[in-house]
Motif scaffolding. Structure first.
Motif, short mmCIF file in Angstrom:
data_model
loop_
_atom_site.label_atom_id
_atom_site.label_comp_id
_atom_site.label_asym_id
_atom_site.label_seq_id
_atom_site.Cartn_x
_atom_site.Cartn_y
_atom_site.Cartn_z
N PRO A 255 8.36 -5.11 -2.24
CA PRO A 255 7.02 -4.68 -2.65
C PRO A 255 6.28 -3.83 -1.63
CG PRO A 255 7.08 -7.03 -2.21
CD PRO A 255 8.48 -6.54 -2.11
N LEU B 41 3.11 -4.96 -9.20
CA LEU B 41 4.34 -5.39 -8.52
C LEU B 41 4.50 -6.91 -8.51
CD1 LEU B 41 4.49 -2.83 -5.63
CD2 LEU B 41 6.05 -3.07 -7.57
N LEU B 42 3.50 -7.64 -8.94
CA LEU B 42 3.60 -9.10 -8.81
C LEU B 42 3.74 -9.85 -10.14
CD1 LEU B 42 1.12 -9.97 -5.93
CD2 LEU B 42 3.59 -9.66 -5.86
N TYR C 170 -0.87 -9.56 0.26
CA TYR C 170 -0.46 -8.16 0.22
C TYR C 170 -1.64 -7.24 0.48
CZ TYR C 170 4.23 -9.22 -1.30
OH TYR C 170 5.51 -9.66 -1.34
#
Lengths: 320, 692
Positions: free
Chosen positions: A143, A168-169, A230
């Motif tokens: 990621p 992305l999660l 993140y």
């Protein structure tokens, strides 16, 4: 499993009569696990801090209010940074961005993951194969590099960061929701809905979603922790919104302005602790929810404790 | 007086529930068992019968506690709790568990599991134990080599046999069988009953059979005890319980069970058993009893001798004899079944044209899929679950589809609604060809054909209340506005006898009993005013005492309102009592079809005869010897010629070559080449005999 509707983003809250049920179960889950209560308390405290930040923060976050790298003191509880700005004020104001980006990105991930999981699990077949291979693809993407690339291409802005993290999660959520949907799909009442002539979309929203919603909620909360992580990482790498103050930018700033070689631990440690605290709390709450909702995880009935023998009383005793 | 083998006095079992409440599941139960004697323990679920034998085994869960005295050959087995129970468990008392699928460890061989208790109790060394395992397996009718096989390699019946072998391993003095035949097919059931019968008389063990299935007790046990709300309400010789019950509950329980004798009334017991988490004042059955009087609500009746060998706990037995008499001729409750007349001809709504016509329906399931089959490639192997079934159902008629599990009856029903797509053949509903409709055009039709599922615990959305569940179909089909839907929901609830509807509208499924749930499920189908109801084993998950109520409800819907009903069942007695016509299925084909009278009274296909002989009668005096045969072959390997010939007791060499088709005529039809000849001598094959 008896499910309960929740206020997760896509639930069209279908059943008013079950509300007390969900509330009481949530209260029960928290009462049984003090760790969840701690997590909930910490999250609540940070939310209050973020909402009332402008009023709570003691100093301005844009102009210096003390000497450079002043150590913690009575006037500056957490000292000051390389520009002489009060660290406590930065920490309080910074919580806004971190929590906002964290929760919004998690909601985005939950929406995508929930939809993909429900559709994939409900329809099965080719739909399932295509969606799940896509999910696999997203699971194996590293990621951070991709986030760096996308954020760099789109340009730094809060909305972009939220989208990038959300995009992305969602994959793990999709997998978990798909598995649960597949099992709910086999339940009699879902099959019955089909024989009633119900449309698939309605069946999913009315019968399947409420059954998987609690799991979705637990997953979203767990994703919040990851998103905050993140977000901090992106800010630290300088890809976040440069104008906004967040925990990530505090640490980045301290790193760039050589706080460590100046011995100014107060420029890094409090922000790092705050991040760790929020992430741990999210996990505590998410885990507690998952445990409370997944009967297979509660191990009470596995106790190796024998049954009890009672003394003879009343009738038996007089007969013998 | 000699000491009984097993003597139980004042057995009480409690279970602790969350929230500090306690359920008093077994209350003051006394039980005696002599060597070689067999006793049945019968009752509804929740009556505490399983708790009794679990307590005898010392296998209560950690929330359980018990008091009382259990003497096995004069020794107290439970006096030191788990420690003393462990020493005698399986050594002296062994058990055949309910559900043979779960009683065996899937990762150990069958042989290992039989040897284990022998080694644990030090009854035999390894060599002896291995030899004994072979003997035991052969004794229960399995090849000795089964010892090296794993449970998943065995069929349900074989597993149950292995469980019996396991129970016999240490030569126990007492064998406890907990619902040994539930979840097994009729034919297999009969085999297991025969096996238990043989084994018990040969080894001279004491046997306690726990079951809700009264015919099983009637067949196996000369003596029985009836349990209700945790206590024994009546005990005595089984035929006395059946012919002259002295407790109203016993009488009603026997009346609730249909058997093959056509025309006898079947009625369910209104109400539900009492809650056991609070003390019961007076007689536990009083609220459901229609003979009760004042004393019953105040004083708890004690179990007393009412005849020289019969005990009953009912105040009525202490009244002068003329007042007891009503017990045998009392009025039946409102949930009385349709009289026999309903079978012969259909209600006024009958019309000649069939409402539903299946012709040559085939349903296939992919057995093995290749890696690219999801792209739309054809799978390589199929199971032909339904292989050319043709049926007709008229309005106001109830057709029962009967057969062993795996015979394709559920697939046939699903093909009617196109819940599975038939591979070939046509389904015609009211003149329209269902099989040619697109998905969109199918939707309005779905409303006219409704399905009732087997398990009402699964088919109702646990989050919706009764109103939401029943209304669902109306909302989905955009029928009526709010007030009209409300009226329709109420009407549907009244039709299923849940009245007044206000009492039920706001309840959630978990607040309803099994019977009430199934009624709600039926109401949710009825609210759409369907013309055809497909009921998949509608009562098999329900208690014996409420089954008759649900079935007579279906029968009334059919005969009074003219709804056609297709009922899938493995229970011939049910079909015999409530259906108009019966279709017997075997391996994807209909082998015999006709009216109930024709098929049950004068079966022509050998398979039907076998099935009928396997049904034990609820009257213990009728002892028919069932015809035993091997287990049903898999639909993946269909034998050549007549599908039934490998198991057929009458098979002739030609049967393996000729594939008999259902006779083309109307009425009672059969698919057997031998049928014309067999018809002359039916007694020879049924082997039925009435004991004196």
């Amino acid at each position: 499993m008896i499910g309960l509707p929740t206020s997760s983003p896509e639930v069209v809250s279908p059943a008013r009569e079950t509300r007390p049920n969900w509330l009481s179960r949530a209260v029960n889950a928290v009462r049984k696990r003090p760790s969840a209560a701690v997590g909930l308390f910490v999250i609540a405290a940070f939310v209050v801090l973020a909402v009332f930040a402008p009023w709570i923060s003691p100093y301005s976050t844009s102009s210096p209010t003390g000497p450079i790298y002043a150590a913690p003191s009575a006037s500056h509880w957490l000292g000051t940074n390389s520009l002489g700005i009060d660290e406590l004020s930065l920490l309080i104001v910074g919580s806004r961005i971190s929590l906002l980006v964290g929760s919004c990105a998690a909601v985005v991930a939950g929406l995508i993951g929930g939809t993909v999981g429900l559709v994939s699990g409900y329809f099965g077949g080719a739909v399932d194969v295509v969606l799940m291979r896509t999910t696999d693809f997203f699971i194996v993407i590293p990621p951070i590099p991709l986030m760096i690339v996308i954020a760099a291409v789109w340009g730094p802005s809060l909305g972009h960061i939220i989208l990038v993290i959300g995009l992305l999660l969602w994959a793990t959520t999709a997998r978990v929701i798909r598995a649960q949907t597949k099992s709910v799909r086999q339940r009699g009442f879902v099959k019955r809905a089909e024989t009633l002539g119900e449309r698939s979309a309605r069946t999913i929203v009315r019968h399947v979603l409420p059954q998987v919603a609690p799991l979705l909620l637990a997953n979203v909360i767990l994703t919040v922790a990851l998103s905050i992580f993140y977000e901090t990482a992106l800010d630290f790498l300088g890809i976040g919104d440069p104008t906004a103050v967040s925990w990530g930018t505090i640490i980045q700033n301290a790193f760039l302005e050589t706080a460590t070689s100046n011995g100014a631990w107060w420029a890094i440690v409090p922000a790092g602790l705050a991040i760790a605290l929020v992430i741990i709390s999210c996990y505590l709450v998410g885990q507690a929810l998952e445990d409370a909702l997944n009967p297979r995880l509660s191990g009470g009935y596995l106790l190796v404790r024998p049954w009890k023998l009672r003394p003879l009383t009343g009738r038996e005793a007089e007969d013998l | 007086m000699s000491q009984p083998l097993l003597r139980v006095r004042g057995l009480n079992v409690w279970y602790e529930l969350r929230g500090r409440t306690e359920v008093h599941a077994v209350r003051d139960v006394d039980l005696d068992l002599d060597e070689g004697e067999r006793v049945g323990l019968v009752g509804e679920s929740g009556s505490g019968k399983t708790s009794v034998i679990m307590a005898l085994m010392g296998l209560l869960p950690s929330t359980g506690s018990l008091s009382g005295e259990v003497l096995l050959s004069g020794e107290r087995t439970l006096e030191r709790g788990e420690r003393s129970a462990r020493a005698s468990r399986w050594r002296h008392t062994a058990m055949v568990f309910q559900g043979a699928m779960n009683a065996l460890n899937p990762v150990k061989t069958v042989g290992w599991q039989i040897i284990e208790p022998m080694l644990v109790h030090g009854v035999a060394d390894k060599g002896q134990a291995t030899r004994r395992t072979h003997e035991l397996l052969e004794r229960v009718g399995l090849p000795g080599a089964t010892a090296r096989r794993y449970p998943h390699e065995l069929s349900g019946g074989m597993r149950q046999r292995a469980c019996v072998a396991m129970a016999l391993a240490c030569r126990p003095k007492v064998l406890l069988a907990d619902e040994p035949t539930t979840a097994l097919d009729v034919v297999i059931q009969a085999q297991i009953i025969e096996l238990l019968d043989d084994v018990a008389s040969e080894l001279g063990m004491g046997v306690i059979v726990v079951t809700h299935d009264l015919p099983v007790v009637a067949r196996l046990c000369p003596r029985a005890a009836v349990m209700y709300a945790g206590e024994v309400v009546e005990s005595g010789p089984t035929d006395a319980l059946f012919h002259s019950p002295r407790h109203p509950y016993t009488k009603r329980l026997f009346e609730a069970v249909p058997d093959l004798s056509l025309g006898e009334e079947v009625s369910s017991i209104p109400g539900s058993p009492p809650q056991l988490d609070r003390p019961i004042v007076g007689c536990s059955f009083a609220p459901r009893c229609d003979l009760g009087f004042e004393r019953c609500t105040v004083e708890r009746p004690r179990l007393r001798l009412v005849t020289p060998d019969q005990l009953a706990a009912c105040h009525l037995n202490e009244m002068p004899s003329e007042q007891v008499a009503p017990a045998s001729s009392h009025e039946l409750g409102p949930q009385q079944s349709e009289p026999d007349a309903a079978h012969a001809t259909c209600g006024p709504a009958t019309r000649r044209d069939p409402l539903l016509r299946l012709s040559e329906i085939q349903v296939k399931y992919a057995l093995r899929r290749g890696p690219w089959d999801w792209l739309g490639r054809r799978p390589r192997e199929y199971v032909r679950a339904v292989d050319g079934v043709s049926l007709e159902v008229r309005r106001g008629e109830m057709l029962a589809l009967i057969g062993e599990s795996g015979c394709g009856k559920t697939s046939t029903a699903q093909a009617i609604l196109r819940l599975v797509e038939p591979a070939s053949g046509t389904v015609e509903f009211d003149g329209a060809e269902v099989t040619r409709l697109t998905r969109r055009a199918l939707r309005p039709l779905r409303r006219r054909v409704q399905m009732i599922y087997q398990d009402p615990y699964d088919s109702l959305d646990p989050r919706l209340n009764v109103r939401g569940i029943v209304e669902d179909g109306l909302v989905a089909n955009r029928l009526g506005d709010r007030s009209e839907r409300n009226v329709r929901v109420r009407r549907a609830l009244e039709r299923v006898e849940l009245s007044p509807p206000e009492r039920y509208l706001e309840r959630l499924p978990h607040e309803l009993s099994g019977g009430q749930r199934q009624r709600v499920a039926i109401a949710s189908a009825l609210v759409l005013e369907p013309e055809l109801l497909v009921a998949d084993e509608p009562v098999s998950m329900l208690d014996v005492s409420v089954r008759a109520g649900i079935l007579s409800l279906l029968s009334r819907l059919c005969h009074e309102d003219g709804t056609a009903v297709v009922m899938i069942t493995h229970d011939l007695s049910t079909a015999a009592h409530f259906a108009d016509r019966v279709a017997v299925m075997y391996l994807g084909r209909v082998v015999e079809i006709g009216t109930v009278r024709e098929v049950i009274r004068a079966p022509r296909h050998p398979y039907t005869k076998v099935l009928l002989s396997a049904v034990p009668d609820r009257d213990p005096c009728v002892r028919a010897r069932p015809i035993l045969l091997g287990e049903a072959p898999s639909a993946a390997m269909i034998p050549s010629g007549c599908r039934f010939h490998p198991r057929c007791p009458m098979a002739e060499p030609t049967c393996s070559e000729l594939d008999p088709q259902l006779e083309p005529a109307k009425g009672h039809r059969v698919a057997c080449t031998l049928a014309p000849r067999l018809q002359t001598a039916p007694a020879a094959v049924t082997g039925a005999e009435v004991a004196p």
